[in-house]
Structure formats: C-alpha cells, structure tokens
Design an enzyme around this catalytic site. Structure first.
Site, PDB file in Angstrom:
ATOM      1  N   ASP A  74       1.501  -1.578  -0.093  1.00 29.62           N
ATOM      2  CA  ASP A  74      -0.357  -0.008   0.022  1.00 29.62           C
ATOM      3  C   ASP A  74       0.577   0.978   0.085  1.00 29.62           C
ATOM      4  O   ASP A  74       2.163   1.072   0.290  1.00 29.62           O
ATOM      5  CB  ASP A  74      -1.029  -0.242   1.043  1.00 29.62           C
ATOM      6  CG  ASP A  74      -2.237   0.793   0.734  1.00 29.62           C
ATOM      7  OD1 ASP A  74      -2.504   1.244  -0.197  1.00 29.62           O
ATOM      8  OD2 ASP A  74      -3.077   0.516   1.936  1.00 29.62           O
ATOM      9  N   ASP A  80     -10.563   1.576  -3.733  1.00 29.76           N
ATOM     10  CA  ASP A  80     -10.536   0.789  -2.361  1.00 29.76           C
ATOM     11  C   ASP A  80     -11.959   1.130  -2.533  1.00 29.76           C
ATOM     12  O   ASP A  80     -12.724   0.639  -0.510  1.00 29.76           O
ATOM     13  CB  ASP A  80     -10.248   2.183  -1.087  1.00 29.76           C
ATOM     14  CG  ASP A  80      -8.961   2.165  -0.825  1.00 29.76           C
ATOM     15  OD1 ASP A  80      -8.449   0.813  -1.070  1.00 29.76           O
ATOM     16  OD2 ASP A  80      -8.713   2.596  -0.430  1.00 29.76           O
TER      17      ASP A  80
END
Length: 712
Positions: free
Chosen positions: A456, A514
């Site tokens: 990430d 997301d």
C-alpha cells in the site's frame, strides 16, 4: 533513411534522412510493403504547401519538436546549462539538434541526436546528446523513450523531456480521465481546439485523478467505432500528459515526467532517461486500442493462476484476534478461497491508522507466538498466506521516526510536510532508510511463508523529490523480487492512486479502487480495464452495505461485478447466511472453471443505445466461448429496452446462450420474460447476435445478468 515499422495492421514511418531531427510521417493504419522509392514518394506526398508569414519550408512534425525547427508549441526538450550566458537571465532554452547516428533492428529504431555548437569547430560548453528509442511491438503498440546526456562543461538543469506523437487533424476529440478517492477513472471528453490541453500530476504518484490514458480520436468515437490514438506514460510518479493543436494544422500528444525546478541537474557526463510513452492506434474504437494494449502487457508480464483471495480489511479492520481470524479463514476455505491476506493491524502498537507505520515488527501482544499459528492454520486449510505492508511510509508515532526523524521525505523545510492519514513518507532515496525498510521486509519474508504482499501507499508526497522517491521505490520492489522471486506483489495506493504500466513492470496486481460498492466498481472496471488486462485487476465481493458509500446491493449484483478480474472477497463472511455462503461457493466454483477464459480472452464493451444499460464481456481468442455481463446502472429510458448486441463473436459460428445464476437471479419488473428465457437458453449465430442482438429481461436499476456463450 526512411524507416517503416509494421506490425498487427499498424505502420510507423519516420523520415531520418540527412542530419535534421527526424520527422514522424505516419502512425496508424498499415501502409503495406513499401520499397525505398515508394517510401520516398510517400514522404514527398505528405509535405504541405508553405503558407505566408511562416518558415520558408514545410513545417515537419519532428520526433523532438523544437523552436529551432520552426515549432512554436510546447517543446520536447527544455533546460539550460547553469552559469552560461543564457542561464544568467533565468530562462530555459531548447537546444538546436541534429542527427548524428541511427541504429536499426527489425522492429526498433534508435536515434542519436547532438546539439549544434554555437561556433563550428570550437568546443561547446553547452553540448548535449539526446538518444531516442522507438519500438513497435508485435501487437502494434509503439513505445518511445528519450535520454539526454550532458556533454557540456557546466551542470545542465533539465526542465522537461517529453516523448511526443503527431496525430492527424481528423482526431478532433479528446478523452482522458479524472476522479477522486474512491471514485477513480471517470471519463471526460472535449474537443481538441487550438491550444494545449495539459494534465499535470503532482501527487508523487499518478493519483486518483490521473489522466491515465489520453485518447485523441475522430468525433464521437466509442468502444466499437471510430479511429483513435491512445497514449499512456509508464511512470509511477509526477507526470504530465498533454495534447496540442496548432493554428498551422498540426496536432500532437506528448507526455513526460514532471519535475520541480532544479530537481534533475546533470553534471558533465551524466544522463537522464525518461519513462516510456506507450501508444497505440485503432480504427475499431476503444476496444481496438484495448486489444493491442492487453496483448502488449501480457507479453511482458506472464502471470500464474489467479487464486481466489480473501482480504481481511473490511472483515475485521484493526481488530486482530487469532480465534476470530481463524474462524474467518475456516469459513473462507469452505467457500473456495485459495489465498488469505492479513491486512493492516498486525504490527507492534498498530491499533489505528495514527501510529506504528515503519515499525514492521509483529505485535507480540496480539500475536504472542508471531503469525505462525494463523499461517499454519491457513496452510492446513489449503490456502496460501498474504500480508499487508506500506513500506514507503512511517507514522510520527513510531519507533523509526523517533530514532530517525531526518528520514522523512521533505523539501528540507524546518517543519514536516502536511500529515496525510496521520503519516509521512520515508525517503527511500536515503541509503540508510532504504536499507532499514528493505531489511525489515526481508526479515518478514525470511521468517514467514508469505506468498503475497499487498503493498500500500496511502498519501501524496507533498515535498521532496518525487523523481528520486519513485526510482527508489522501483529499486526496493526489484530487490525484493530478486531475493524472493515467488512472492507476488499487489500495487495498492489508497486504492487506485498508482495504476500504471511502470509499476506493473514489477507487480502482479493492482487495486483499482478502495471502494467495493458494485455500482462504482462497474465504471471503474469499465475504464481501468481499457489499459490493464483483467487478470491484473483486483475485484472483490464486498459486504451488503458498502463501507465507502453506505449504498446497499443484492448479492447477485455484487457477485457479477466481482467476477470479471482477479476475484476476491472483502467481507466478514462468518456473518453471512447459509444461502449466501452457498451462492459464494457456486460463484468461486464458476470463477475457477472460467478463469483461463477470464484472464486470457479479449475484452469487449458495447455501445448501448441507452446509457443506463452497459454490457461488457470476455471472448476467447478463437471466439469459441465467451462470458458477458448485462448491467443496469440506472433506470432505463424505455420500458422495453432494445435487444443487447454481442460484439467480438465469430459471425459464422453458432452459439448456445444461457444465463448464469449467481445467488438469486437479478430482479426484474415485467409481466412476462422474453420468449427465449422460458426455455433457459437459445442458439443463434454470431452474426445475428452481433447485428440484431438478443432481447433481455427488464432488469431493475443496479442489477446484472451474466451470460455464457459457447459455440456448438
């Protein structure tokens, strides 16, 4: 010499005769086999008349457009030598260049240009050498990369070095993308009028609003019609994509890395090399571009079997408990999951998103025996194990920051950059910081049998050198891949903030967004898959109510949405009902049966007459089998919608069409279904399906119907 590169119905013609900067004559439809004389006639036929009040020869579209050659638009190269007379005024200048040498292979040309000295025969204090690599892939994809070497006696401050590509004047409409977290890759269109359309990214990553793919085409081009030229910069840092139309009648697109002033300074003998500009042409609309780009990506990155995965983030968030996670893993295995990924929350002191980034040590209070008990159970259930990391960041509340605050990536100011998600970027261009992060990740991979890293990156940089940070991130990924060659890496960047072909050179998957809201995901997939093949795109089955939007969807819609890509689950399925678990089990079984097709076939998207209804599908390379999804994203315009047409099929093959039940059937509002639906299937030729189509049930908004087609 005139160079003619040909592949897959595409031609690229470059006039590199003499010592002038070579000119691009054509990139587009295949021109056939042309001998030397025919190429000379071709070039001559494209030389325009010379208009009044202009340079005294035809203006050519040089491979590096420069003012010295008569181009008054954005230059391909800009910078200056520090301390020279011209830099004393604080201005940039573009060198005058000439061709010094050419190297040629069957499908590539390398041009070596040099600056023209101000005084012939005397040493040039501002000498430059520019090298241009041009390649045409077997799929008809053109790649360009430039480098500039300083051969002068003073430092050369580089302002820009952009690859460019002319497009014909009939390409009068532009498509690119914008967005936000978590609503990436939203299309926007406008006319290409006289002037420059520029998309700059200063996020330290492409960003959620990335231009992504800049397409110039004939007016009103669509997925299946129109002539289009698409370009993408394969780079994961700051960048600029642009298109310019001149009053001279010339148009071009360009792209390159976006520098801060003084960010790239070349001492004598030093070289800067640009990212690749990846371009393709199609006369079959956006799907034609996509077919070429997918073939290009797949030829460079071959992937293994794409395992069904479960990621724990939206199931448990930071609440890491061995018993709870074991129960989740057991439920996951029971529905056909093949990979279990432990997301954020496993590190020492990581109780929320405000602390402990950078301390890549397993939390002994949550995991007194380390991660071994969970991993052993995951392996015992027949799944492999993945782990979330965020190697480029650190929290201010962390041991690493307290020990090394100087490792924060910043512009050198006394204050830290603005916090973003309560974290700072760690300067990976600092050798000590790089060694620290590499060492901690390598220690984890040495101790634990980790098959997959969810990598990430949750913030914009807002200071420091994005150029050096991006290169250092690439070096870190490359070093870990070399040391642990079987470990897969997913590129996640607070969702889809870093989706590009630069990061895909060294990762196995991207997380497009997301959001697991299926309605949002339909649009995000529709356009992200225009560049990135489905097998690289993570698509997850989310909870009934989406974490990011609060919108609720039925299971059948969520399952259909999560089918087309690298499938996974992000939901606490221990709370699912038995019928829901049975539906998920059937979905994972269908995905495993069809994943060779889903991950090797040709993506097709239809131009529907009603924008409320969308259709996309995957067709086998030999067109023998296909899977399509008919999706309603809103209430349809007409009460009885026109039949759906099926692109990409072989006209003379006959196909059996049947609906695939994923959970419950999608909801409809109708007094009677189409006639064929009562029989469960129908047999039609590819020509009929493409030209006349097939009547569909009257789907309510936010529903999806999956159809399987097989040649009989």
């Amino acid at each position: 010499m005139i160079h003619h590169l040909r592949a897959a119905g595409t031609s690229f013609v470059l006039d590199a005769r003499g010592t002038a900067v070579p000119a691009v004559i054509h990139f587009g439809a295949d021109l056939g086999e042309l001998d030397e004389r025919a190429l000379e006639n071709l070039v001559e036929s494209q030389r325009s008349a010379v208009g009044p009040s202009s340079i005294d020869s035809a203006l050519l579209q040089r491979v590096v457009p420069l003012m010295a050659d008569g181009w008054s638009g954005r230059p391909g190269l800009a910078g200056y030598h520090e301390g020279t007379q011209i830099s004393a005024f604080g201005v940039q200048h573009t060198a005058a260049l000439r061709l010094r040498d050419t190297r040629r292979t069957d499908q590539s040309v390398t041009l070596i240009l040099e600056s023209i000295p101000p005084v012939p025969g005397e040493p040039d204090a501002t000498a430059l050498v520019v090298e241009i690599d041009i390649e045409l892939s077997a799929d008809g994809v053109l790649r360009q990369r430039l480098s500039v070497r300083n051969e002068g006696s003073s430092v050369y401050s580089l302002a820009s070095l952009d690859a460019t590509l002319p497009v014909p004047s009939r390409a009068r409409e532009l498509l690119d993308f914008t967005g936000r977290w978590p609503r990436e890759r939203q299309p926007q269109r406008h006319d290409l009028d006289v002037g420059t359309w520029t998309r700059d990214s200063r996020h330290g990553r492409p960003g959620h609003d990335a231009a992504f793919l800049l397409v110039a085409g004939t007016p009103h081009f669509g997925f299946r019609h129109g002539e289009v030229w698409g370009s993408h910069l394969a780079w994961s840092g700051d960048q600029r994509l642009w298109a310019e139309a001149s009053a001279t009648g010339h148009s071009l697109v360009g792209a390159g890395e976006l520098f801060e002033p003084g960010e790239v300074r070349l001492a004598t003998g030093e070289t800067y090399r640009s990212p690749w500009l990846v371009s393709a042409w199609s006369n079959r609309g956006l799907d034609g571009l996509t077919g070429r780009l997918h073939g290009f990506v797949r030829s460079r990155r071959r992937l293994g079997e794409r395992k069904v995965m479960l990621n724990t983030w939206e199931a448990v968030y930071f609440d890491h408990d061995l018993a709870k996670l074991t129960h989740l893993a057991e439920t996951a295995a029971s529905v056909g999951v093949e990979r279990f990924v432990l997301d954020d929350g496993w590190m020492k002191g990581r109780t929320d998103d405000r602390r402990a980034l950078g301390d890549w040590i397993v939390d002994a209070s949550k995991w007194p025996d380390g991660l071994h008990p969970l991993i052993d159970r995951v392996h015992g259930l027949g799944m492999d194990f993945g782990l979330w990391v965020e190697p480029e960041m650190m929290s201010v509340d962390s041991d690493v920051f307290r020990a090394h605050p100087e490792w924060v990536l910043s512009a050198g100011n006394a204050e830290l950059p603005q916090p973003w998600r309560f974290q700072q970027a760690i300067d990976l261009s600092n050798p000590d910081a790089f060694a620290h992060v590499h060492g901690q990740l390598a220690a984890l991979l040495d101790e634990y049998p980790i098959a997959y890293l969810k990598w990430d990156q949750n913030r914009d940089l807002l200071g420091g050198s994005a150029h050096r940070q991006t290169l250092a991130c690439y070096r870190l990924m490359d070093a870990l891949r070399e040391q642990f060659p079987t470990v897969e890496i997913e590129s996640c960047s607070s969702g889809g903030g870093r989706v590009d072909l630069g990061v895909l050179e060294r990762t196995d998957r991207v997380w497009p967004s997301d959001t697991n809201d299926s309605l949002e995901r339909q649009a995000i997939y529709r356009y992200t898959a225009g560049l990135v093949p489905p097998e690289f795109l993570g698509v997850h089955l989310g909870a009934p109510t989406a974490h990011t939007t609060g919108r609720s969807h039925e299971l059948s819609f969520r399952l259909a949405t999560a089918l087309f890509g690298h499938a996974g689950i992000e939901w606490d399925i221990t709370a699912a009902s038995e019928p829901e678990l049975d539906a998920i089990r059937a979905w994972t079984s269908f995905y495993r049966e069809q994943r060779v097709l889903l991950h090797s076939g040709v993506l097709v998207r239809a131009d529907d007459v009603d924008p409320a209804r969308q259709m996309h599908g995957i067709v086998a390379p030999d067109a023998s089998v296909a899977i399509f999804a008919v999706v309603t994203v809103a209430a349809t315009r007409d009460s009885a919608v026109a039949p759906v047409t099926f692109p990409g099929l072989e006209p003379d093959l006959v196909y059996r069409v049947r609906a695939v039940k994923l959970g419950e059937w999608p909801r409809v509002l109708q007094d009677a279904p189409p006639e064929w639906w009562t029989h469960g299937e129908i047999t039609l030729s590819g020509r009929v399906l493409a030209e006349l189509g097939l009547a569909m049930p009257l789907l309510l908004p936010e529903q999806a119907l999956v159809l399987h087609l097989a040649a009989v």
